[in-house]
Write a protein that holds these residues in place. Structure first.
Motif, PDB file in Angstrom:
ATOM      1  N   GLU A 104      22.399 -14.150  31.642  1.00  0.00           N
ATOM      2  CA  GLU A 104      23.339 -13.268  30.963  1.00  0.00           C
ATOM      3  C   GLU A 104      22.913 -12.914  29.545  1.00  0.00           C
ATOM      4  OE1 GLU A 104      27.387 -14.509  31.189  1.00  0.00           O
ATOM      5  OE2 GLU A 104      27.213 -15.266  33.252  1.00  0.00           O
ATOM      6  N   ASP A 105      22.234 -13.848  28.875  1.00  0.00           N
ATOM      7  CA  ASP A 105      21.865 -13.610  27.474  1.00  0.00           C
ATOM      8  C   ASP A 105      20.406 -13.227  27.289  1.00  0.00           C
ATOM      9  OD1 ASP A 105      24.484 -14.365  26.898  1.00  0.00           O
ATOM     10  OD2 ASP A 105      23.937 -16.470  26.678  1.00  0.00           O
ATOM     11  N   GLY A 106      19.621 -13.270  28.348  1.00  0.00           N
ATOM     12  CA  GLY A 106      18.233 -12.840  28.280  1.00  0.00           C
ATOM     13  C   GLY A 106      17.320 -13.758  27.499  1.00  0.00           C
ATOM     14  N   ALA A 107      17.661 -15.038  27.425  1.00  0.00           N
ATOM     15  CA  ALA A 107      16.849 -15.990  26.666  1.00  0.00           C
ATOM     16  C   ALA A 107      15.837 -16.677  27.566  1.00  0.00           C
ATOM     17  CB  ALA A 107      17.739 -17.027  25.998  1.00  0.00           C
ATOM     18  N   LYS A 108      14.756 -17.091  26.970  1.00  0.00           N
ATOM     19  CA  LYS A 108      13.775 -17.941  27.628  1.00  0.00           C
ATOM     20  C   LYS A 108      14.067 -19.380  27.212  1.00  0.00           C
ATOM     21  CE  LYS A 108       8.828 -19.005  27.715  1.00  0.00           C
ATOM     22  NZ  LYS A 108       7.493 -18.627  27.160  1.00  0.00           N
ATOM     23  N   VAL A 109      14.398 -20.229  28.173  1.00  0.00           N
ATOM     24  CA  VAL A 109      14.772 -21.608  27.877  1.00  0.00           C
ATOM     25  C   VAL A 109      13.575 -22.519  28.106  1.00  0.00           C
ATOM     26  CG1 VAL A 109      16.332 -23.510  28.421  1.00  0.00           C
ATOM     27  CG2 VAL A 109      17.167 -21.151  28.491  1.00  0.00           C
ATOM     28  N   GLY A 155      34.656 -16.016   8.093  1.00  0.00           N
ATOM     29  CA  GLY A 155      34.800 -16.371   9.495  1.00  0.00           C
ATOM     30  C   GLY A 155      35.149 -15.189  10.374  1.00  0.00           C
ATOM     31  N   ILE A 156      35.894 -14.241   9.840  1.00  0.00           N
ATOM     32  CA  ILE A 156      36.308 -13.089  10.634  1.00  0.00           C
ATOM     33  C   ILE A 156      35.111 -12.219  10.999  1.00  0.00           C
ATOM     34  CG2 ILE A 156      36.782 -11.441   8.779  1.00  0.00           C
ATOM     35  CD1 ILE A 156      39.092 -12.171  11.758  1.00  0.00           C
ATOM     36  N   GLN A 157      34.065 -12.196  10.155  1.00  0.00           N
ATOM     37  CA  GLN A 157      32.883 -11.405  10.471  1.00  0.00           C
ATOM     38  C   GLN A 157      32.139 -11.987  11.660  1.00  0.00           C
ATOM     39  OE1 GLN A 157      30.320 -10.121   7.320  1.00  0.00           O
ATOM     40  NE2 GLN A 157      31.971  -9.913   5.843  1.00  0.00           N
ATOM     41  N   TRP A 158      32.062 -13.320  11.729  1.00  0.00           N
ATOM     42  CA  TRP A 158      31.425 -13.947  12.893  1.00  0.00           C
ATOM     43  C   TRP A 158      32.192 -13.585  14.156  1.00  0.00           C
ATOM     44  CZ3 TRP A 158      32.514 -17.049  16.970  1.00  0.00           C
ATOM     45  CH2 TRP A 158      31.439 -17.629  17.643  1.00  0.00           C
ATOM     46  N   HIS A 159      33.500 -13.642  14.095  1.00  0.00           N
ATOM     47  CA  HIS A 159      34.308 -13.340  15.279  1.00  0.00           C
ATOM     48  C   HIS A 159      34.237 -11.865  15.651  1.00  0.00           C
ATOM     49  CE1 HIS A 159      36.286 -17.091  16.402  1.00  0.00           C
ATOM     50  NE2 HIS A 159      36.218 -17.416  15.127  1.00  0.00           N
ATOM     51  N   GLU A 160      34.019 -11.007  14.681  1.00  0.00           N
ATOM     52  CA  GLU A 160      33.830  -9.596  15.010  1.00  0.00           C
ATOM     53  C   GLU A 160      32.549  -9.415  15.815  1.00  0.00           C
ATOM     54  OE1 GLU A 160      35.789  -6.751  14.619  1.00  0.00           O
ATOM     55  OE2 GLU A 160      37.177  -8.432  14.439  1.00  0.00           O
ATOM     56  N   GLN A 161      31.493 -10.154  15.449  1.00  0.00           N
ATOM     57  CA  GLN A 161      30.268 -10.083  16.238  1.00  0.00           C
ATOM     58  C   GLN A 161      30.495 -10.639  17.639  1.00  0.00           C
ATOM     59  OE1 GLN A 161      26.522 -11.340  14.748  1.00  0.00           O
ATOM     60  NE2 GLN A 161      26.592 -10.026  12.953  1.00  0.00           N
ATOM     61  N   ARG A 162      31.268 -11.717  17.735  1.00  0.00           N
ATOM     62  CA  ARG A 162      31.537 -12.239  19.074  1.00  0.00           C
ATOM     63  C   ARG A 162      32.329 -11.238  19.904  1.00  0.00           C
ATOM     64  NH1 ARG A 162      34.342 -17.826  21.417  1.00  0.00           N
ATOM     65  NH2 ARG A 162      34.284 -17.050  23.571  1.00  0.00           N
ATOM     66  N   ARG A 163      33.308 -10.613  19.284  1.00  0.00           N
ATOM     67  CA  ARG A 163      34.115  -9.627  20.007  1.00  0.00           C
ATOM     68  C   ARG A 163      33.257  -8.474  20.505  1.00  0.00           C
ATOM     69  NH1 ARG A 163      36.310  -4.953  18.899  1.00  0.00           N
ATOM     70  NH2 ARG A 163      35.557  -5.035  16.748  1.00  0.00           N
ATOM     71  N   GLU A 164      32.268  -8.070  19.708  1.00  0.00           N
ATOM     72  CA  GLU A 164      31.413  -6.947  20.078  1.00  0.00           C
ATOM     73  C   GLU A 164      30.367  -7.323  21.117  1.00  0.00           C
ATOM     74  OE1 GLU A 164      29.708  -5.710  16.432  1.00  0.00           O
ATOM     75  OE2 GLU A 164      31.580  -4.975  15.566  1.00  0.00           O
ATOM     76  N   THR A 165      30.007  -8.589  21.214  1.00  0.00           N
ATOM     77  CA  THR A 165      28.888  -8.990  22.067  1.00  0.00           C
ATOM     78  C   THR A 165      29.316  -9.843  23.263  1.00  0.00           C
ATOM     79  OG1 THR A 165      28.472 -10.888  20.607  1.00  0.00           O
ATOM     80  CG2 THR A 165      27.228  -8.865  20.186  1.00  0.00           C
ATOM     81  N   LEU A 166      29.940 -10.978  22.992  1.00  0.00           N
ATOM     82  CA  LEU A 166      30.244 -11.941  24.048  1.00  0.00           C
ATOM     83  C   LEU A 166      31.660 -11.814  24.583  1.00  0.00           C
ATOM     84  CD1 LEU A 166      29.184 -14.382  25.666  1.00  0.00           C
ATOM     85  CD2 LEU A 166      30.007 -15.860  23.817  1.00  0.00           C
ATOM     86  N   GLY A 167      32.621 -11.544  23.707  1.00  0.00           N
ATOM     87  CA  GLY A 167      34.011 -11.482  24.124  1.00  0.00           C
ATOM     88  C   GLY A 167      34.645 -12.867  24.222  1.00  0.00           C
ATOM     89  N   TYR A 168      35.899 -12.901  24.711  1.00  0.00           N
ATOM     90  CA  TYR A 168      36.679 -14.144  24.757  1.00  0.00           C
ATOM     91  C   TYR A 168      37.224 -14.434  26.154  1.00  0.00           C
ATOM     92  CZ  TYR A 168      36.613 -13.790  19.671  1.00  0.00           C
ATOM     93  OH  TYR A 168      36.213 -13.715  18.360  1.00  0.00           O
ATOM     94  N   ASP A 169      36.531 -13.970  27.173  1.00  0.00           N
ATOM     95  CA  ASP A 169      37.035 -14.138  28.535  1.00  0.00           C
ATOM     96  C   ASP A 169      37.207 -15.606  28.923  1.00  0.00           C
ATOM     97  OD1 ASP A 169      37.028 -11.428  28.739  1.00  0.00           O
ATOM     98  OD2 ASP A 169      35.161 -11.288  29.877  1.00  0.00           O
ATOM     99  N   SER A 170      36.344 -16.473  28.434  1.00  0.00           N
ATOM    100  CA  SER A 170      36.409 -17.880  28.837  1.00  0.00           C
ATOM    101  C   SER A 170      37.623 -18.595  28.264  1.00  0.00           C
ATOM    102  CB  SER A 170      35.132 -18.608  28.399  1.00  0.00           C
ATOM    103  OG  SER A 170      34.955 -18.526  26.992  1.00  0.00           O
ATOM    104  N   GLU A 171      38.129 -18.147  27.108  1.00  0.00           N
ATOM    105  CA  GLU A 171      39.265 -18.813  26.470  1.00  0.00           C
ATOM    106  C   GLU A 171      40.621 -18.195  26.803  1.00  0.00           C
ATOM    107  OE1 GLU A 171      36.595 -17.938  24.725  1.00  0.00           O
ATOM    108  OE2 GLU A 171      35.832 -19.676  23.626  1.00  0.00           O
ATOM    109  N   MET A 172      40.632 -16.939  27.245  1.00  0.00           N
ATOM    110  CA  MET A 172      41.896 -16.242  27.417  1.00  0.00           C
ATOM    111  C   MET A 172      42.836 -16.885  28.444  1.00  0.00           C
ATOM    112  SD  MET A 172      42.160 -14.084  25.133  1.00  0.00           S
ATOM    113  CE  MET A 172      43.703 -13.410  25.723  1.00  0.00           C
TER     114      MET A 172
END
Length: 463
Positions: free
Chosen positions: A83-88, A270-287
């Motif tokens: 989902e995130d396109g990372a090489k682990v 802190g709100i700026q970090w959450h804005e990036q999360r909202r734009e990229t990952l979202g909050y589906d897991s917590e809702m």
């Protein structure tokens, strides 16, 4: 002849793909992940947000690599890759020879960071901690030399972001130094890597060449590549003249990292970090957890408002004076504890990485619902019990006020508010104690039927 040429071309392509990584990139942004702390999930979410902001928002021209210990859950690894396109890259935890000091136990696995030097398939690597907030693309850092870092401390460079050239030789030397237990100022990666590059402070400042060539040597990175969030709170804005304002780091207390919902508005960034999360990952897991708790709290409020106000003190009866005093003391302790739980339990139940606005709303809803239960159970004055609740709401408004001139004015405003509210809170607590005492004194009796049946027996015994 044609088949031989085709075979040679295929071999060349295979060698090239192996030397440049699966996606053809010669550089990589890398971070590490390990298990064994109470905040493993929070850092997992933070890593995902950072990786997604790099790839989807800033479109970096590099691979994304996660150096993960072998005990990281398989479904987390799958999510990072698919989902995130990372090489682990899976690694064994490096034994930390400095972890005998109790103060360093929380850093016992951070030395896994030196695995970055073993990624020799890349020319340059930007090594990152999870608490970095990117403001723009920083691909120009790949032009830096064999090692580059930022001095957010006047004398010690910070290892939350640094550039390195992978080298098997350097990696083996570092492993050897670990075996020898070389001096380490903090028992973690900061002190160890700092000891490997003790002369970095005397090196020239990095300026990316306009022609895109890579530099050789070691360089100090401008402060704008690793801005300490603490500096922001002095002016509530950035003004770093040396280099671009590219990356914010949060090296402070671990319980005030930007992804925790309670960090805002205490720390405005802190709100700026959450804005990036909202734009990229979202909050589906917590809702789902948010919805379940919201329905539960609303149900509690509805039930309490429709029911009569029962009194737990009616469980008490007029017996021996010692027994009555003991029961009253127990009931007082239960009442005070219930009010305490009303304000602490909802805080613990809110998902830690939810958006601050949702987090504070859910917390206030939960504390209000549980306070209503305590109020009805012990016949307490609702306004007195909710004084702390109203004080918290006021504090949030004062801290989130958007038109402060600078951080000093904001801090003074918060201090003035606390100075004003503290006496009111103290008076309310005293009133709660008084009301509770009066309620217990009034309610210490048996129901009338039982009282009437007991009185003749008592009279006969007297005469």
């Amino acid at each position: 002849m044609a088949s031989k040429v085709l075979l040679i071309m295929c071999l060349l392509l295979l060698v090239t793909s192996r030397s440049t990584g699966a996606t053809g990139h010669r550089n990589a942004y890398a971070t590490m992940m390990y298990m064994g702390t109470p905040r493993d999930y929070e850092f997992y979410v933070a890593i995902r947000v950072m990786l997604r902001s790099l790839s989807f928002k800033f479109r970096v021209d590099a691979d994304l690599v996660v150096i993960a210990s072998m005990d990281v859950p398989a479904h987390w690894i799958h999510t990072l890759e698919e989902e995130d396109g990372a090489k682990v890259v899976r690694v064994e935890n490096l034994k930390n020879p400095y972890m005998s000091d109790e103060n360093h136990d929380r850093f016992k696995l951070t030395l896994n960071k030196i695995y970055a030097w073993s990624l020799v398939e890349y020319d340059r690597i930007i090594m990152l901690d999870a608490d970095n907030l990117f403001l723009q693309n920083t691909d120009e850092l790949f032009q830096c030399g064999q090692f580059c870092a930022v001095f957010i401390n006047p004398c010690i460079f910070h290892t939350g972001l640094f550039v390195l050239e992978p080298s098997s030789t350097v990696f083996k030397d570092m492993l050897h130094d670990l075996e020898l237990g070389r001096d380490n100022s903090d028992g973690a990666d900061q002190g160890f890597i700092g000891g490997c590059f003790p002369d970095l402070l005397d090196q020239p400042l990095f300026h990316p060449p306009p022609n895109g060539t890579k530099l050789n040597g070691t360089f100090r990175l401008p402060l704008g590549y690793q801005m300490d969030a603490t500096y922001y709170y002095l002016r509530l804005r950035w003004s770093v003249p040396c280099g671009p304002n590219s990356v914010i780091t949060f090296p402070g207390a671990s319980w005030l990292k930007p992804w925790y919902w309670w960090s805002w508005p205490i720390l405005p960034l802190g709100i700026q970090w959450h804005e990036q999360r909202r734009e990229t990952l979202g909050y589906d897991s917590e809702m789902p957890f948010v919805l379940i708790q919201s329905i539960l709290y609303l149900g509690v409020i509805a039930a309490v408002t429709r029911l009569a106000r029962p009194s737990l003190t009616k469980l008490c009866y007029r017996g021996a004076e010692k027994t009555t005093t003991t029961i009253q003391a127990i009931l007082k302790a239960i009442a005070i504890f219930s009010i305490f739980v009303s304000y602490t339990l909802p805080f613990l139940l809110v998902p830690h990485t939810i958006h601050p606005i949702l987090g504070w709303t859910l917390y206030l809803l939960g504390s209000f619902a549980l306070s209503c239960i305590a109020t009805n159970a012990f016949l307490l004055p609702i306004l007195r019990v909710l004084t702390l609740w109203l004080g918290i709401v006021g504090a949030l408004i004062v801290m989130a006020y958007p038109w402060y001139n600078d951080g000093v004015v904001r801090a003074l405003s918060i201090f003035a508010y606390a100075f004003f509210v503290a006496p009111i809170l103290w008076i309310s607590m005293a009133k709660i104690g008084s009301s509770l005492h009066i309620s217990l004194e009034r309610e210490v009796f048996l129901p009338s039927r039982i009282t009437e049946s007991i009185q003749p027996t008592s009279f006969n015994k007297l005469y």
